[in-house]
Design a protein around this motif. Sequence first.
Motif, PDB file in Angstrom:
ATOM      1  N   ASP A   1       0.826  -1.205   0.000  1.00  0.00           N
ATOM      2  CA  ASP A   1       0.000   0.000   0.000  1.00  0.00           C
ATOM      3  C   ASP A   1       0.860   1.255   0.000  1.00  0.00           C
ATOM      4  N   LEU A   2       0.299   2.316  -0.581  1.00  0.00           N
ATOM      5  CA  LEU A   2       0.878   3.645  -0.498  1.00  0.00           C
ATOM      6  C   LEU A   2      -0.012   4.467   0.420  1.00  0.00           C
ATOM      7  N   LYS A   3       0.589   5.018   1.460  1.00  0.00           N
ATOM      8  CA  LYS A   3      -0.146   5.765   2.485  1.00  0.00           C
ATOM      9  C   LYS A   3       0.150   7.254   2.336  1.00  0.00           C
ATOM     10  N   TYR A   4      -0.915   8.052   2.192  1.00  0.00           N
ATOM     11  CA  TYR A   4      -0.774   9.508   2.104  1.00  0.00           C
ATOM     12  C   TYR A   4      -1.358  10.123   3.372  1.00  0.00           C
ATOM     13  N   SER A   5      -0.526  10.801   4.154  1.00  0.00           N
ATOM     14  CA  SER A   5      -0.943  11.344   5.443  1.00  0.00           C
ATOM     15  C   SER A   5      -1.109  12.854   5.369  1.00  0.00           C
ATOM     16  N   ALA A   6      -2.085  13.365   6.099  1.00  0.00           N
ATOM     17  CA  ALA A   6      -2.253  14.801   6.241  1.00  0.00           C
ATOM     18  C   ALA A   6      -1.264  15.327   7.280  1.00  0.00           C
ATOM     19  N   LEU A   7      -1.283  16.626   7.524  1.00  0.00           N
ATOM     20  CA  LEU A   7      -0.450  17.195   8.565  1.00  0.00           C
ATOM     21  C   LEU A   7      -0.913  16.700   9.935  1.00  0.00           C
ATOM     22  N   ARG A   8       0.053  16.509  10.803  1.00  0.00           N
ATOM     23  CA  ARG A   8      -0.272  16.067  12.157  1.00  0.00           C
ATOM     24  C   ARG A   8      -0.921  17.206  12.943  1.00  0.00           C
ATOM     25  N   PHE A   9      -2.005  16.901  13.636  1.00  0.00           N
ATOM     26  CA  PHE A   9      -2.645  17.859  14.539  1.00  0.00           C
ATOM     27  C   PHE A   9      -2.604  17.275  15.940  1.00  0.00           C
TER      28      PHE A   9
END
Length: 250
Positions: free
Chosen positions: A144-152
């Motif tokens: 899988d390729l995982k795309y993460s948002a900015l950490r909050f």
Amino acid sequence: MRPRQYHTHIVRTIALGLTIVFAAIFPTATEAQRRLNDRVLNRPYADGRPWHLGFSVGLNTMDLRFVHNGFVTADGETWFMDQPDFSPGFCVNGLIDFRLNNYLNLRFSPGMYFGSRKVKMVDTTLGGETSQNVKSTFVVLPLDLKYSALRFRNLRPYLVGGVMPAFDVAKGGRDFLKLQKSDVYLTVGFGCDFYLPFFKLCPELKFCFGLRDVICHDRPDLEDDAQTLKITQSLTKAVSQMVVLTFYFE
């Protein structure tokens, strides 16, 4: 001392006193805030590692989508297959995660999926009915390729997609339906990283869409059993689908 000079003296004294108080309090407050931030922001450097390991446990539901060809038996039967409900299964995986950049990770999570599908078979012409519990034990190799948002703070949502080869190692007998031993799934899903003090907990919901016809149409084991073979003869193809809820510990 004149009144105006007296007031000026008081103002200067108060200003000097406040300066001394703030000079004494500010470093203490800064240190307390730093410690508070350290406690609130769990594992601040976890996402900077070039790679890391983990494991997961979860639940799955398996589905079969049938395409019928309208085959009519010598007795005038026309059979229709459907999966009326879903049974929960269990899955367990390992994990190797490679960091590509600040937003992308490549994830390999080999494991095993255990599940079953109860297929209902109905003769739409004469009203006959039967069923079969199709059990599967998959060895899966998801990439899988995982795309993460900015950490909050202590959470970070993400999207994930990829491919998943699967190999069914369950043994089958002289059943109405016999499935292929391998399949390839396209997968897409979403989840969220929760940063805990000692590890990351990552709930993830993934949808898996099979690309192959999983029905074994060549059934030499049923050449002498027309009553069982008629079910396979009624199908053009069947494709497999899964919904997987996984909890990663990283």
